[in-house]
Scaffold this active site. Structure first.
Site, PDB file in Angstrom:
ATOM      1  N   HIS A  84      68.225  36.020-110.388  1.00 19.76           N
ATOM      2  CA  HIS A  84      68.887  35.463-111.572  1.00 19.76           C
ATOM      3  C   HIS A  84      69.035  33.956-111.390  1.00 19.76           C
ATOM      4  CE1 HIS A  84      73.405  35.244-110.305  1.00 19.76           C
ATOM      5  NE2 HIS A  84      72.634  35.026-109.271  1.00 19.76           N
ATOM      6  N   CYS A  88      73.402  27.665-107.486  1.00 21.92           N
ATOM      7  CA  CYS A  88      73.052  28.830-108.300  1.00 21.92           C
ATOM      8  C   CYS A  88      72.360  28.411-109.599  1.00 21.92           C
ATOM      9  CB  CYS A  88      74.286  29.663-108.628  1.00 21.92           C
ATOM     10  SG  CYS A  88      75.044  30.366-107.159  1.00 21.92           S
ATOM     11  N   HIS A 142      67.169  32.613-107.782  1.00 24.41           N
ATOM     12  CA  HIS A 142      67.362  33.115-106.420  1.00 24.41           C
ATOM     13  C   HIS A 142      67.726  34.591-106.586  1.00 24.41           C
ATOM     14  CE1 HIS A 142      71.311  32.019-107.913  1.00 24.41           C
ATOM     15  NE2 HIS A 142      71.796  32.932-107.101  1.00 24.41           N
ATOM     16  N   HIS A 148      69.790  38.466-105.089  1.00 24.12           N
ATOM     17  CA  HIS A 148      70.835  39.160-104.344  1.00 24.12           C
ATOM     18  C   HIS A 148      70.485  40.637-104.196  1.00 24.12           C
ATOM     19  CE1 HIS A 148      73.590  35.797-104.462  1.00 24.12           C
ATOM     20  NE2 HIS A 148      73.502  35.725-105.772  1.00 24.12           N
ATOM     21  N   ASP A 185      66.971  46.988-111.412  1.00 29.42           N
ATOM     22  CA  ASP A 185      66.485  46.894-110.028  1.00 29.42           C
ATOM     23  C   ASP A 185      65.119  46.221-109.970  1.00 29.42           C
ATOM     24  OD1 ASP A 185      66.497  47.205-107.276  1.00 29.42           O
ATOM     25  OD2 ASP A 185      65.558  49.195-107.379  1.00 29.42           O
ATOM     26  N   HIS A 186      65.003  45.237-109.077  1.00 27.90           N
ATOM     27  CA  HIS A 186      63.755  44.479-108.907  1.00 27.90           C
ATOM     28  C   HIS A 186      63.342  43.779-110.195  1.00 27.90           C
ATOM     29  CE1 HIS A 186      63.697  46.519-105.083  1.00 27.90           C
ATOM     30  NE2 HIS A 186      62.756  45.705-104.680  1.00 27.90           N
ATOM     31  N   GLU A 241      78.474  41.013-104.482  1.00 33.61           N
ATOM     32  CA  GLU A 241      77.350  40.091-104.614  1.00 33.61           C
ATOM     33  C   GLU A 241      76.845  39.727-103.218  1.00 33.61           C
ATOM     34  OE1 GLU A 241      77.660  36.588-107.502  1.00 33.61           O
ATOM     35  OE2 GLU A 241      77.816  35.672-105.523  1.00 33.61           O
TER      36      GLU A 241
END
Lengths: 136, 136, 136, 136, 136, 136
Positions: free
Chosen positions: F15, F34, F40, F42, F80-81, F124
């Site tokens: 994100h 960020c 980047h 998580h 996801d991904h 996070e």
């Protein structure tokens, strides 16, 4: 007499597993959802292990402040909150955690010399980790 | 055929990093806030690794109850809820976790013989750990 | 609509559980090995929970950088790598983790206002923790 | 050039430590409460380490999907939510975690060939773990 | 003014999810592999939360040694290294972790009185946990 | 009588924190690294808490298999991904973890009805987490 000191650092980065050496379909088969075109991300936990004799005056293998400075300068600032695929070191290498481990090892081994970098261990998730100790 | 059994113990202790081999200023530079005159403390997690063949009758490398008794007698009772700097073993050695690892290894290696102590690993915090496997 | 953000900080400190309100023998009975005269230490993990609406522009309850600065100024610098018993706030209060939780809550609640401090949770070890949400 | 990839799996199983090689009393002395007649259980965390060169095309030591399939077929389906003592491999071997480590290593080493299984590490609890690297 | 103290205990036990209220087939559908006839096991992590004012003399909500003794006497000795299904409290109750949480709460609430038991939280695995705070 | 069951899921996503409501400079000041343009990532750990009475027949608050299916269908497959910023739900909302918590809560609350979704908690990193319990 040799002792080992390990310190863990974390960085968050995005990446996409994809190689021009394979067809689009083989990329999907090989990398699964990690090949999704818009990328995804991880919190990487990077453990840096330095080995050597314990200095009789200070009782240390290496000064932690020195290690922190080198790792921050050479690794964290370069990759933290970045897209790994855009780094020149990954232009021709897939950004797997295996290759990230080798890359981090090579960057740190020269930057830390003459201290001896013994091993890099990277946790991609709490259930997957990778280790590399150089090409001796 | 060799297998390894590792068991983790914890102890809480205070200490101060300071050596008479350095000036007051060099102590501050070398040890930073760990040189604060009134000391500070840690929960140390100590992993004790014993190696050897698996006994065909019991299926064990070493009986856990035996190991617990030796570690409690020789290490935990001596250092838990104590100030490391006041222990005679640290009168002339800085109480770094490197030196604590070596000290614990040497105390346990003789107390556990003929069982083979393979390694001591001490976590000072969840991000810093130290390993020592003897001076062979 | 209310959401909660929690951020964890760690500090290492030494202390001794002892009160002048009890006799030497009652101190030993009440506090056990935590009453050892030379003190011991812990790595405390302090979780700070702030609650409030999510700002529509930033998507945040509180800016993490702001929170970090307040917690470092008011709590970490004061107690990290220190002996808790020597802090004026513990002159007349036993330095239990219950009292440390209340102390940290009171220090932060005023420093963070108008943001709302919801709870302080302190882990003394990974198996013991303490929570305080103020005296409302 | 060799790198290592480790992936962790979990399984829940019941067992009882007991051997016909010992008398009832010696079983109780040797195994303590683990000899309780009705058994007890654990969540085992099994770490599987595979070593080898990093494939220049894929950047991988081994494809994670391949590893998952073999471990699930050979280990997880066999032991998860089962009573270890009832498995034929434990008819004449005590179901200690040492023996479980050796058993899992031997099952996986042949199933994963020609990939190289380097080590099996099993956590019985978060404070007890066992490692086996084969009988070379 | 109220503070909360939580202490974690672990116990290993086997069990089987099965109820006479359902047919064999419905048991299998409802409980899946947890219905396997020979049982399986877990390491349960049990967190016990006690709430109350902080004693001005001792700085404590409850003395940890007192709590340990009650929990060991009433819960750990009863269930550790046992088969839950054989305990009379589970003769007519399925041994799910929900029911174990309620059982442990009810056993401890009376044994700890007049101290106030606030909550029982049981981790069945690191990814599944259950909480119960009584039937007020 | 009410009990709570919580189950943790993980997802990896990329994100970037950025909002059109702020200038480029204010975006950098507010979101720091960020806000890096290439994003980047998580590993998010998402804890889903469901509350309700314990079913006398099954001993459960909710069947874990049912919960897994809903969470996988509604949350994991979606995010996801993936790159969170490209999901329509984040077109006009900054992809902070506060907003992800609210989004996940709203998606699951309706999909799980009539079961009661009590809380979403998202880690996070291991030191930052966010909680949301709906807008009641």
């Amino acid at each position: 007499m040799k002792a080992y000191f390990t310190r863990a650092y974390t960085l968050s980065a995005s990446h996409r597993l994809h190689t021009e050496a394979l067809s689009a379909e083989d990329n999907r088969t090989t990398f699964g959802k990690c090949n999704n075109p818009h990328g995804h991300g991880h919190n990487y936990r990077i453990e840096v292990t330095v080995g050597g004799p314990v200095d009789p005056a200070t009782g240390m293998v290496i000064n932690m402040a020195t290690l922190d400075q080198v790792v921050n300068d050479v690794v964290i600032r370069r990759f933290d909150h970045m897209n790994l695929n855009l780094d020149p070191l990954f232009t021709h290498r897939v950004s797997t955690t295996e290759n990230l481990s080798i890359t981090v090892f090579d960057l740190l081994a020269s930057a830390l010399a003459p201290a001896i970098l013994e091993k890099i261990r990277i946790e991609e998730t709490e259930n997957n980790f990778f280790e590399y100790s150089g090409s001796h």
